[in-house]
Write a protein that holds these residues in place. Structure first.
Motif, PDB file in Angstrom:
ATOM      1  N   SER A 231      27.605  11.831  10.844  1.00  0.00           N
ATOM      2  CA  SER A 231      26.479  11.776  11.826  1.00  0.00           C
ATOM      3  C   SER A 231      26.875  12.404  13.034  1.00  0.00           C
ATOM      4  N   VAL A 232      25.727  13.161  13.387  1.00  0.00           N
ATOM      5  CA  VAL A 232      25.766  14.191  14.272  1.00  0.00           C
ATOM      6  C   VAL A 232      24.868  14.100  15.387  1.00  0.00           C
ATOM      7  N   GLY A 233      23.877  13.073  15.346  1.00  0.00           N
ATOM      8  CA  GLY A 233      22.672  12.999  16.531  1.00  0.00           C
ATOM      9  C   GLY A 233      22.835  11.207  16.810  1.00  0.00           C
ATOM     10  N   GLU A 234      21.886  11.319  18.016  1.00  0.00           N
ATOM     11  CA  GLU A 234      21.865  10.037  18.548  1.00  0.00           C
ATOM     12  C   GLU A 234      20.619   9.020  17.836  1.00  0.00           C
ATOM     13  N   ILE A 235      21.106   7.893  17.629  1.00  0.00           N
ATOM     14  CA  ILE A 235      20.042   6.982  17.154  1.00  0.00           C
ATOM     15  C   ILE A 235      19.045   6.627  18.072  1.00  0.00           C
ATOM     16  N   ARG A 236      17.658   6.686  17.577  1.00  0.00           N
ATOM     17  CA  ARG A 236      16.497   7.040  18.209  1.00  0.00           C
ATOM     18  C   ARG A 236      15.741   5.500  17.816  1.00  0.00           C
ATOM     19  N   ALA A 237      15.792   4.535  18.847  1.00  0.00           N
ATOM     20  CA  ALA A 237      15.346   3.158  18.469  1.00  0.00           C
ATOM     21  C   ALA A 237      13.708   3.067  18.793  1.00  0.00           C
ATOM     22  N   HIS A 238      13.302   4.024  19.131  1.00  0.00           N
ATOM     23  CA  HIS A 238      11.773   4.015  19.389  1.00  0.00           C
ATOM     24  C   HIS A 238      11.051   5.082  18.987  1.00  0.00           C
ATOM     25  N   ASP A 239      11.613   5.674  18.039  1.00  0.00           N
ATOM     26  CA  ASP A 239      10.774   6.989  17.626  1.00  0.00           C
ATOM     27  C   ASP A 239       9.907   6.836  16.523  1.00  0.00           C
ATOM     28  N   THR A 240       8.805   6.212  16.940  1.00  0.00           N
ATOM     29  CA  THR A 240       7.802   5.820  16.023  1.00  0.00           C
ATOM     30  C   THR A 240       6.418   6.228  16.291  1.00  0.00           C
ATOM     31  N   PRO A 241       6.265   7.738  16.405  1.00  0.00           N
ATOM     32  CA  PRO A 241       4.843   8.341  16.884  1.00  0.00           C
ATOM     33  C   PRO A 241       3.753   7.890  16.045  1.00  0.00           C
ATOM     34  N   ARG A 242       2.478   7.945  16.390  1.00  0.00           N
ATOM     35  CA  ARG A 242       1.487   7.894  15.556  1.00  0.00           C
ATOM     36  C   ARG A 242       1.421   8.956  14.194  1.00  0.00           C
ATOM     37  N   GLY A 243       1.355   8.603  13.303  1.00  0.00           N
ATOM     38  CA  GLY A 243       1.416   9.514  12.097  1.00  0.00           C
ATOM     39  C   GLY A 243       0.112  10.388  12.174  1.00  0.00           C
ATOM     40  N   PRO A 244       0.123  11.482  11.388  1.00  0.00           N
ATOM     41  CA  PRO A 244      -0.901  12.588  11.253  1.00  0.00           C
ATOM     42  C   PRO A 244      -2.272  11.394  10.810  1.00  0.00           C
TER      43      PRO A 244
ATOM     44  N   ARG B 219       0.949  -1.294  -0.165  1.00  0.00           N
ATOM     45  CA  ARG B 219      -0.040   0.177   0.016  1.00  0.00           C
ATOM     46  C   ARG B 219       0.915   1.167   0.067  1.00  0.00           C
ATOM     47  N   GLY B 220       0.377   2.461  -0.340  1.00  0.00           N
ATOM     48  CA  GLY B 220       1.211   3.633  -0.532  1.00  0.00           C
ATOM     49  C   GLY B 220       2.139   3.818  -1.636  1.00  0.00           C
ATOM     50  N   VAL B 221       2.759   4.662  -2.000  1.00  0.00           N
ATOM     51  CA  VAL B 221       3.608   5.140  -3.230  1.00  0.00           C
ATOM     52  C   VAL B 221       4.811   5.289  -2.891  1.00  0.00           C
ATOM     53  N   ARG B 222       4.967   6.216  -1.904  1.00  0.00           N
ATOM     54  CA  ARG B 222       6.866   6.793  -1.740  1.00  0.00           C
ATOM     55  C   ARG B 222       7.106   6.279  -0.379  1.00  0.00           C
ATOM     56  N   SER B 223       8.209   5.747  -0.439  1.00  0.00           N
ATOM     57  CA  SER B 223       9.104   5.139   0.723  1.00  0.00           C
ATOM     58  C   SER B 223      10.403   6.085   0.834  1.00  0.00           C
ATOM     59  N   TYR B 224      10.829   6.453   2.170  1.00  0.00           N
ATOM     60  CA  TYR B 224      11.970   7.279   2.406  1.00  0.00           C
ATOM     61  C   TYR B 224      13.201   6.463   3.136  1.00  0.00           C
ATOM     62  N   VAL B 225      14.165   6.701   2.410  1.00  0.00           N
ATOM     63  CA  VAL B 225      15.423   6.318   3.216  1.00  0.00           C
ATOM     64  C   VAL B 225      16.192   7.194   3.585  1.00  0.00           C
ATOM     65  N   ALA B 226      16.508   7.250   5.050  1.00  0.00           N
ATOM     66  CA  ALA B 226      17.277   8.328   5.589  1.00  0.00           C
ATOM     67  C   ALA B 226      18.714   7.587   6.186  1.00  0.00           C
ATOM     68  N   VAL B 227      19.642   8.164   5.842  1.00  0.00           N
ATOM     69  CA  VAL B 227      21.158   7.446   6.450  1.00  0.00           C
ATOM     70  C   VAL B 227      21.617   8.664   7.595  1.00  0.00           C
ATOM     71  N   ALA B 228      22.251   7.986   8.605  1.00  0.00           N
ATOM     72  CA  ALA B 228      22.757   9.033   9.589  1.00  0.00           C
ATOM     73  C   ALA B 228      23.719   9.723   8.894  1.00  0.00           C
ATOM     74  N   GLY B 229      23.683  10.995   9.156  1.00  0.00           N
ATOM     75  CA  GLY B 229      24.702  12.076   8.390  1.00  0.00           C
ATOM     76  C   GLY B 229      24.088  12.668   7.097  1.00  0.00           C
ATOM     77  N   GLY B 230      22.838  12.218   6.735  1.00  0.00           N
ATOM     78  CA  GLY B 230      22.306  12.827   5.377  1.00  0.00           C
ATOM     79  C   GLY B 230      23.008  12.356   4.224  1.00  0.00           C
ATOM     80  N   PHE B 231      22.267  12.394   3.176  1.00  0.00           N
ATOM     81  CA  PHE B 231      22.784  12.393   1.770  1.00  0.00           C
ATOM     82  C   PHE B 231      23.311  13.733   1.318  1.00  0.00           C
ATOM     83  N   ALA B 232      24.788  13.999   1.387  1.00  0.00           N
ATOM     84  CA  ALA B 232      25.450  15.069   1.197  1.00  0.00           C
ATOM     85  C   ALA B 232      25.903  15.447  -0.198  1.00  0.00           C
ATOM     86  N   VAL B 233      24.727  15.340  -1.195  1.00  0.00           N
ATOM     87  CA  VAL B 233      24.712  15.905  -2.593  1.00  0.00           C
ATOM     88  C   VAL B 233      24.819  17.521  -2.522  1.00  0.00           C
ATOM     89  N   PRO B 234      25.506  18.067  -3.221  1.00  0.00           N
ATOM     90  CA  PRO B 234      25.691  19.618  -3.671  1.00  0.00           C
ATOM     91  C   PRO B 234      24.390  20.228  -3.586  1.00  0.00           C
TER      92      PRO B 234
END
Length: 285
Positions: free
Chosen positions: A157-170, A112-127
């Motif tokens: 990478s600048v922040g802490e990995i958050r294993a339980h940050d899965t709040p209810r969506g909008p 279900r749905g269309v778009r998925s998002y992939v984040a990497v610690a530090g972010g994708f550093a394209v120009p």
């Protein structure tokens, strides 16, 4: 942002682009805002891996994306729920996952749905282009869609990995409407017709606009407007009477009358609607 890792694109899938919070404020230059279509999903992915809200993520359509990192990295996948594997082993979505150096990350097809998002610690550093790393599919500003063999730098990478940050969506529900500037071009009943719905999503929909089919919206004025400024979420109505919801890569001007504007907080839902799915609208009377 200095690069600490390189992620290689093994297969970009149907369509994968780099997106962040976009580049609002350049409409006077003819540049759309771009940015992630499903803002809550992209923001959640970034939080899970310790990134700030402006870090760039990958937005991929209907899965099929395959990646490999030259070093170990933390990733998170959110949005449309896809089967996720790392070196062939099933892993979870909406949680942090460790990718060892040289391991292959593979996204299957969401049910279900269309778009998925992939984040990497530090972010994708394209120009950055005009202060953003987002791909704009309409004007071509920013990085082009990903291709096989492309190498993506990763920031520190600048922040802490958050294993339980899965709040209810909008909340999911009818798209709430604000009055548009050209309601006088339509019959008094047109907004009620739009909200009576439902309308169905057409396959021609993309990052520029959500194209819909359903009952024709009756007009009382013929002809077209001179081009005027368009805002994010505006519902344009071409001569065929079928509404088009303008999304992140929309042109900054247009000549079709705007009957209404979707509440900004509801627009994320447009990112996850598949062709043939129903869309409903509501407005205050």
């Amino acid at each position: 942002m200095s690069s600490t890792s390189i992620i290689t694109v093994l297969d970009p899938g149907v369509l994968t682009t780099v997106q962040d919070e976009g580049r609002p404020g350049f409409a006077h230059l003819g540049v759309p805002r771009a940015g992630a279509l499903d803002v809550p999903a992209a923001a959640l992915a970034n939080r899970i891996v310790g990134n700030g809200p402006s870090a760039a993520v990958l937005e991929t359509v209907l899965g099929g994306l395959r990646l490999r990192s030259d070093t170990g990295v933390w990733i998170a996948v959110t949005g449309a729920p896809v089967p996720l594997s790392i070196d062939g082993r099933p892993r979870g979505v909406q949680v942090p996952e460790w990718v060892p150096a040289g391991a292959e990350v593979s996204l299957g097809t969401p049910d279900r749905g269309v778009r998925s998002y992939v984040a990497v610690a530090g972010g994708f550093a394209v120009p950055e282009v005009l202060g953003s790393r987002s791909t704009d599919t309409l004007s071509g500003v920013g990085p082009p869609p990903l291709v096989t063999g492309q190498e993506l730098p990763v920031g520190a990478s600048v922040g802490e990995i958050r294993a339980h940050d899965t709040p209810r969506g909008p909340a999911v529900g009818p798209l709430r409407l604000l009055p548009g500037p050209r309601r006088d071009w339509f019959a008094d009943s047109a907004l009620d017709v739009l909200c009576a719905g439902p309308y169905s999503v057409l396959a021609e929909s993309n990052r520029v606009g959500l194209r819909l089919t359903g009952e024709r919206l009756p007009r009382v004025r013929d002809g077209e407007l001179a081009s005027e400024g368009m805002v994010f979420g505006a519902i344009q109505v071409p001569p065929d009477g079928m509404p088009v919801v303008l999304l992140n890569d929309h042109p900054v001007t247009g000549g079709y009358p705007v009957i209404a504007v979707v509440e900004p907080g509801d627009l994320w839902q447009c990112a996850q609607l598949r062709p043939g799915e129903a869309v409903r609208f509501t407005h205050r009377r």
